[in-house]
Design a protein around this motif. Sequence first.
Motif, short mmCIF file in Angstrom:
data_model
loop_
_atom_site.label_atom_id
_atom_site.label_comp_id
_atom_site.label_asym_id
_atom_site.label_seq_id
_atom_site.Cartn_x
_atom_site.Cartn_y
_atom_site.Cartn_z
N ILE A 147 -4.56 4.96 -3.42
CA ILE A 147 -4.70 3.51 -3.29
C ILE A 147 -5.94 3.10 -4.07
N LEU B 129 0.82 -1.21 0.00
CA LEU B 129 0.00 0.00 0.00
C LEU B 129 0.86 1.26 0.00
N PRO C 179 -6.42 -0.65 4.70
CA PRO C 179 -6.22 0.37 3.65
C PRO C 179 -6.93 1.69 3.97
#
Length: 365
Positions: free
Chosen positions: A93, A83, A172
């Motif tokens: 992302i 990431l 994330p």
Amino acid sequence: MPTALSWFSAALLVDSPAKGATTPSKQLPDPKGLQYVPALDGLRAVAILLVLIHHGLQPQTFAGFLGVDIFFALSGFLITTILLTELKRNHRIRLGLFYWRRAVRLYPALLIAIVAILPFGLLVRGSKHLIEVALAATYLTPVAGQFFGKAGLTWLQTWSLGIEEIFYLMWPFALILLFSRRVAGKWIVALTLGILLDGAQLMMGWTGQDASYFLRAGGLFLGCSFALWLAEHTDVRFTPSWGYSGALVIAIAVVAAGFRPSLNSLAYIAAAAGTVAIIASIVAGDRSRFGLKTVLSVPPVVYVGKISYELYIWHYPMAILIMLAAGTDQLINVGWYAIPASSVLAVLTHQALIKPAAKWKTKFS
């Protein structure tokens, strides 16, 4: 033509630069990148071998379950590095792409094993097997086990897959939030999460309560924390002694927890911390021929690491069902042949999926 995932693959921007501008490097640290490191697969091999021995020897006491904590710390480090690399390169992302690649890597092998084992499971376990399959296929085994005490038997090992899936879904977004808000000391945030989870795990252990599936996730955040720290300290080098010290810590944890189950909670933390030390010596170590990196890069060891996921999926349900079919209640009576047999299935599954998975991963890129 837009795909079903295209709406979800839309970029989530982190400090998106104006046209023609660049993002200051101080805001997005430069991670190591995503070059393949064979020794990390070697570390996976150590983890899966510990798990296989643990299950194969039951009910004999061997704390090979700490292999899961090795997997967790390694996964936290690798996912965070992936990431961070995308953030550095693209200032965003692509969540849809990230989730798609995770699904392609993990779900086909699980689905193949579930379908292949289903007739045997129905024959041996009846309708109970269907419930366990449903939990495994939806990654809800840890939820059922933690909150309803119904984790099942045949696919019990998928509790750790469920924990990782929750991590994949949430981390994330947390990382995007940390960067979009320009939070200082991002690695400290991840470390704090790990410490809180580990601290709660220790308290449960000391008070005699049952271990929590979800609190084992502390190891994931130790790996995340190190990835974030390393991205900010790219010039740091670790000596081979870090790797050997990490291996020693893991070995001591396995032995101690094997003799004294009351030390399990502490052993979980020690295994994850030892793993981080090994990772440090592998990805940021000096180029010594005598480091643990060399040992873990031996081709047969690396291959075992490459098929570790398939081994993890196949070995436990096969061993359990063979045990029940043989009319015994101890895995040690069948583990010596059930686990090697399931290893053959793991190799076949891995080899069958290599080319299709490579195509699927790039389909939505």
